[in-house]
Design an enzyme around this catalytic site. Structure first.
Site, PDB file in Angstrom:
ATOM      1  N   HIS A   1       0.810  -1.219   0.000  1.00  0.00           N
ATOM      2  CA  HIS A   1       0.000   0.000   0.000  1.00  0.00           C
ATOM      3  C   HIS A   1       0.844   1.270   0.000  1.00  0.00           C
ATOM      4  O   HIS A   1       0.318   2.363  -0.177  1.00  0.00           O
ATOM      5  CB  HIS A   1      -0.964   0.004   1.192  1.00  0.00           C
ATOM      6  CG  HIS A   1      -0.312   0.212   2.527  1.00  0.00           C
ATOM      7  ND1 HIS A   1       0.002  -0.817   3.386  1.00  0.00           N
ATOM      8  CD2 HIS A   1       0.069   1.342   3.168  1.00  0.00           C
ATOM      9  CE1 HIS A   1       0.539  -0.329   4.489  1.00  0.00           C
ATOM     10  NE2 HIS A   1       0.595   0.981   4.374  1.00  0.00           N
TER      11      HIS A   1
ATOM     12  N   ASP B   1       0.116  -7.614   1.293  1.00  0.00           N
ATOM     13  CA  ASP B   1       0.589  -6.233   1.476  1.00  0.00           C
ATOM     14  C   ASP B   1       2.115  -6.163   1.406  1.00  0.00           C
ATOM     15  O   ASP B   1       2.752  -5.427   2.153  1.00  0.00           O
ATOM     16  CB  ASP B   1       0.089  -5.645   2.798  1.00  0.00           C
ATOM     17  CG  ASP B   1       0.212  -4.124   2.844  1.00  0.00           C
ATOM     18  OD1 ASP B   1       0.307  -3.511   1.770  1.00  0.00           O
ATOM     19  OD2 ASP B   1       0.233  -3.559   3.955  1.00  0.00           O
TER      20      ASP B   1
ATOM     21  N   GLY C   1       3.685   6.600   7.856  1.00  0.00           N
ATOM     22  CA  GLY C   1       5.088   6.771   7.488  1.00  0.00           C
ATOM     23  C   GLY C   1       5.951   5.618   7.957  1.00  0.00           C
ATOM     24  O   GLY C   1       7.012   5.365   7.404  1.00  0.00           O
ATOM     25  N   ASN C   2       5.490   4.893   8.987  1.00  0.00           N
ATOM     26  CA  ASN C   2       6.197   3.698   9.456  1.00  0.00           C
ATOM     27  C   ASN C   2       5.944   2.493   8.561  1.00  0.00           C
ATOM     28  O   ASN C   2       6.688   1.508   8.615  1.00  0.00           O
ATOM     29  CB  ASN C   2       5.776   3.330  10.881  1.00  0.00           C
ATOM     30  CG  ASN C   2       6.580   4.039  11.947  1.00  0.00           C
ATOM     31  OD1 ASN C   2       6.047   4.824  12.714  1.00  0.00           O
ATOM     32  ND2 ASN C   2       7.874   3.764  11.997  1.00  0.00           N
ATOM     33  N   SER C   3       4.880   2.539   7.776  1.00  0.00           N
ATOM     34  CA  SER C   3       4.505   1.390   6.956  1.00  0.00           C
ATOM     35  C   SER C   3       5.661   0.943   6.066  1.00  0.00           C
ATOM     36  O   SER C   3       6.273   1.756   5.369  1.00  0.00           O
ATOM     37  CB  SER C   3       3.296   1.731   6.085  1.00  0.00           C
ATOM     38  OG  SER C   3       2.159   1.929   6.869  1.00  0.00           O
TER      39      SER C   3
ATOM     40  N   LEU D   1     -15.609 -21.903   1.847  1.00  0.00           N
ATOM     41  CA  LEU D   1     -15.812 -20.771   2.737  1.00  0.00           C
ATOM     42  C   LEU D   1     -15.971 -21.316   4.146  1.00  0.00           C
ATOM     43  O   LEU D   1     -16.695 -22.302   4.359  1.00  0.00           O
ATOM     44  CB  LEU D   1     -17.055 -19.965   2.342  1.00  0.00           C
ATOM     45  CG  LEU D   1     -16.970 -19.185   1.035  1.00  0.00           C
ATOM     46  CD1 LEU D   1     -18.293 -18.463   0.770  1.00  0.00           C
ATOM     47  CD2 LEU D   1     -15.829 -18.188   1.059  1.00  0.00           C
TER      48      LEU D   1
END
Length: 522
Positions: A171, A201, A271-273, A331
């Site tokens: 992201h 991610d 910002g840490n991502s 599922l």
């Protein structure tokens, strides 16, 4: 003068009273001093007793005892100094256009220009009124091309290879038209996006540099709850900031369902991502990814992707540009106490199959709705969320042995896993071509989506960057045709792009409206 008359004088009486009071007080003081001297003398034979007695008599507060090593807080300074240079700041630029709108909207209540105007009349000349079903035919041009607006963002990453390979969050760089990497020595590079995987991610980018400092990769499976961990990143753009905390829990399954997140109380903020999570040995054990917050900022709960999952995904992104995962085709839902009682299970555990995909691997193996999957390849499933994580990690085409609970008894079933479809188009493009020459990541419409859009074929835009984003194409748009030829898969779109010179005309459907959009292809 007699003694009695002398005593009766006020001055003499006062002196005698003072002397009478002072004598017992002096006796008490002398007695106390005598005991102190005696105590000191009697303890002279005991080593260290003199200092103890002196301390007891002195009003000075004794110095606090030195803290034992077991109670000292950890010192991360050497770790930050050694591995901090391998943590980078990532700045991205993406061009996001405003929504397309009709020029005839938002003018229906301005009748001040003509005081005699009928309030039911539209300024566009609609005699049926603004709310009639014929109103769209009396509006202005149906589309107004949006102007791309640059949007900027920041994140973190860490160097895993000295030749410039960097790992970060998907992201952080997904959809970016330009990715800039800044090192701790202030050098800056334009990065190439090697691959992006939204399900986990994870993203891999690369910069044109050599002999770079790297981090040390650890093993997240050895983490223990309560263990100290350190995060380095750029919260709110403050580069190379270090924050610390402990591991709060492991194996948290969030919205993706394919990542067993590490939960910590390490302060993580925007910002840490994409930054690394270190253990006390200086090894990267996770990638800081998400926070749980009601305010948008850190509230004491943060989540990191285990480095074992990240490295597995990163390796596939580097070699093939996409990630393959095993598929069971069911599922599932958690087994509560009530469901366990109704199924006859001794305790609530495993994953309850709520539905089975028609023609999928599970149906072919005989799994039915209502089965409870208790074990996968001999490993018990304590929680239902463990099943998709473990299935996704198995190579497609591999046989998986399941222990299920059906009709108050266990049984063994062997399933040949399928391939979990990666609906995105993965490419190894540069920073301005995040999805090929167009900058598009697309997937075919499902049958339900085709019915909803009232169309056959078509490709849903999942990511737009580069020329496509600059032309105004947005995620969620449906590409129906390219240069007049219908497209139903990515290969047909790619073939049309290769045959085009200069520009390609894409027929786009957004909502109930359609428009041809010219996109520059080189």
């Amino acid at each position: 003068m007699s003694l009695l008359s002398l005593i009766r004088k006020p001055l003499i009486a006062a002196i005698l009273g003072a002397v009478t009071i002072a004598v017992p007080a002096g006796a008490v003081y002398l007695a106390g001093a005598t005991r102190a001297v005696a105590t000191a003398a009697s303890s002279a034979a005991i080593p260290g007793a003199a200092s103890t007695a002196a301390a007891a008599a002195s009003p000075v507060t004794p110095a606090p005892a030195a803290a034992s090593p077991a109670t000292m807080l950890p010192d991360f300074s050497s770790m930050v100094q050694k591995y901090g240079p391998a943590v980078v700041n990532i700045s991205v630029v993406a061009k996001v256009s405003t929504s397309w709108s009709s020029q005839g909207d938002d003018n229906s209540d301005d009748n001040n220009a003509n005081p005699n105007a009928n309030p039911n009349d539209s300024p566009s000349g609609n005699p049926f009124g603004p709310n009639s079903p014929f109103a769209p035919f009396f509006r202005g041009p149906p589309f107004q091309m949006p102007q791309p607006q640059p949007m900027r963002g920041e994140g973190s990453g860490f160097i895993v290879r000295p030749d410039g390979v960097i790992m970060t969050n998907a992201h952080v760089v997904d959809g970016a038209s330009e990715v800039t990497v800044r090192l701790t020595d202030r050098r800056e590079y334009i990065a190439k996006v090697v691959g992006v995987d939204q399900k986990s991610d994870i993203a891999v980018i690369r910069i044109p540099a050599k002999d770079l400092p790297t981090v040390k990769i650890g093993d997240s499976r050895g983490l223990k709850v309560g263990e100290w961990v350190l995060a380095i990143g750029a919260p709110f753009g403050f580069e190379n900031s270090a924050t610390a905390g402990i591991v709060s829990a492991k194996g948290r399954t969030l919205d993706s369902g394919y990542v067993p997140f590490i939960q910590t109380d390490v302060p993580i903020n925007p910002g840490n991502s994409g930054g690394p999570l270190f253990n006390m040995r200086g090894e990267v054990v996770g990638i800081n990814s998400q926070i749980y917050s009601r305010s948008g900022g850190y509230m004491g709960v943060s989540f990191s992707i285990p480095i074992d999952v990240a490295m597995q995904v990163g390796q596939q992104l580097q070699t093939s540009g996409h990630v393959t995962r095993g598929k069971l085709g069911v599922l599932i839902q958690p087994v509560t106490q009530g469901l366990a009682d109704s199924c006859g299970l001794p305790q609530p555990e495993g994953a309850l199959v709520s539905s089975v995909e028609k023609g999928g691997p599970a149906e072919q193996a005989g799994i039915q709705s209502g089965d409870v999957i208790l074990k996968l390849n001999g490993t018990p499933l304590k929680y239902s969320g463990e099943l998709p994580v473990q299935i996704a990690a198995i190579t497609p085409g591999t046989n998986a042995n399941l222990e299920i609970w059906r009709n108050h008894a266990t049984r063994e079933i062997t399933v040949k896993l399928g391939v979990l479809a990666d609906k995105r188009v993965a490419t190894n493009a540069g920073p301005h071509q995040g999805g090929g020459k167009l900058g598009l990541a697309v997937r075919p419409l499902t049958a339900e989506e085709q019915r909803g859009a009232n169309t056959k074929g078509g490709l849903v835009v999942e990511r737009a960057s580069g020329p496509a984003a600059e032309a105004g194409i947005q995620p969620g748009d449906v590409v129906l045709a390219a240069n007049g030829a219908p497209v139903s898969n990515a290969e047909e779109l790619r073939s049309a792009v290769e045959k085009s010179k200069g520009h390609i005309a894409l027929l786009i459907q957004r909502g109930d409206s359609r428009l041809f959009v010219p996109v520059r292809v080189g």
